[in-house]
Design a protein around this motif. Structure first.
Motif, PDB file in Angstrom:
ATOM      1  N   ALA A  56      40.815  95.328  12.587  1.00  0.00           N
ATOM      2  CA  ALA A  56      40.628  95.583  11.154  1.00  0.00           C
ATOM      3  C   ALA A  56      39.785  96.837  10.927  1.00  0.00           C
ATOM      4  O   ALA A  56      40.050  97.617  10.011  1.00  0.00           O
ATOM      5  N   ILE A  57      38.787  97.045  11.770  1.00  0.00           N
ATOM      6  CA  ILE A  57      37.953  98.248  11.651  1.00  0.00           C
ATOM      7  C   ILE A  57      38.759  99.484  12.015  1.00  0.00           C
ATOM      8  O   ILE A  57      38.701 100.507  11.320  1.00  0.00           O
ATOM      9  N   GLN A  59      41.953  99.822  11.717  1.00  0.00           N
ATOM     10  CA  GLN A  59      42.885 100.032  10.601  1.00  0.00           C
ATOM     11  C   GLN A  59      42.203 100.800   9.477  1.00  0.00           C
ATOM     12  O   GLN A  59      42.765 101.762   8.943  1.00  0.00           O
ATOM     13  N   ALA A  60      40.997 100.408   9.128  1.00  0.00           N
ATOM     14  CA  ALA A  60      40.263 101.081   8.045  1.00  0.00           C
ATOM     15  C   ALA A  60      39.962 102.531   8.403  1.00  0.00           C
ATOM     16  O   ALA A  60      40.129 103.433   7.568  1.00  0.00           O
ATOM     17  N   GLN A  63      43.271 104.539   8.244  1.00  0.00           N
ATOM     18  CA  GLN A  63      43.693 104.769   6.858  1.00  0.00           C
ATOM     19  C   GLN A  63      42.847 105.862   6.213  1.00  0.00           C
ATOM     20  O   GLN A  63      43.371 106.720   5.500  1.00  0.00           O
ATOM     21  N   ASP A  64      41.554 105.839   6.463  1.00  0.00           N
ATOM     22  CA  ASP A  64      40.666 106.873   5.938  1.00  0.00           C
ATOM     23  C   ASP A  64      41.045 108.238   6.513  1.00  0.00           C
ATOM     24  O   ASP A  64      41.118 109.230   5.779  1.00  0.00           O
ATOM     25  N   SER A  89      35.840 108.940  13.708  1.00  0.00           N
ATOM     26  CA  SER A  89      36.190 109.836  12.598  1.00  0.00           C
ATOM     27  C   SER A  89      35.885 111.286  12.942  1.00  0.00           C
ATOM     28  O   SER A  89      36.687 112.183  12.651  1.00  0.00           O
TER      29      SER A  89
END
Length: 104
Positions: A56-57, A59-60, A63-64, A89
């Motif tokens: 889930a992390i 995925q976030a 997406q960012d 990132s």
């Protein structure tokens, strides 16, 4: 090890002609490879990570990244040894900047 895959359609920024590699896989870090690929405008991302259970992390973060860098016809490979989302990132931004160098 866990392998996660992501695909983002309709990218607007074409990847450069040469593969770009940033980062080094070692304790707590990762490497990112961006390569051009014929994907009908999509961007595919494969993550191989030692940190199992954080889908889930990831995925976030992906997406960012795609919201900031809507890459088209790009394949991204990430090899991770437990990097934090901030480091992920940073490395993705470095790779995208290198891949798109000289493009508007």
């Amino acid at each position: 090890m866990e392998t996660l895959t992501f695909r983002f359609e309709n990218g607007s920024r074409r990847n450069g002609a040469q593969p770009q590699l940033v980062g080094v896989v070692s304790s707590g870090n990762l490497e990112v490879l961006i390569e051009p690929a014929a994907l009908n405008g999509a961007c595919e991302i494969e993550v191989k990570t030692a940190a199992v259970g954080f889908g889930a992390i990831w995925q976030a973060v992906m997406q960012d990244f795609h919201a900031r860098w809507p890459l088209a016809d790009a394949r991204i490979s990430i090899n991770d040894m437990g990097a934090t989302p901030a480091v992920v990132s940073l490395r993705l931004d470095q790779a995208a900047e290198s891949a798109l160098q000289g493009q508007p």
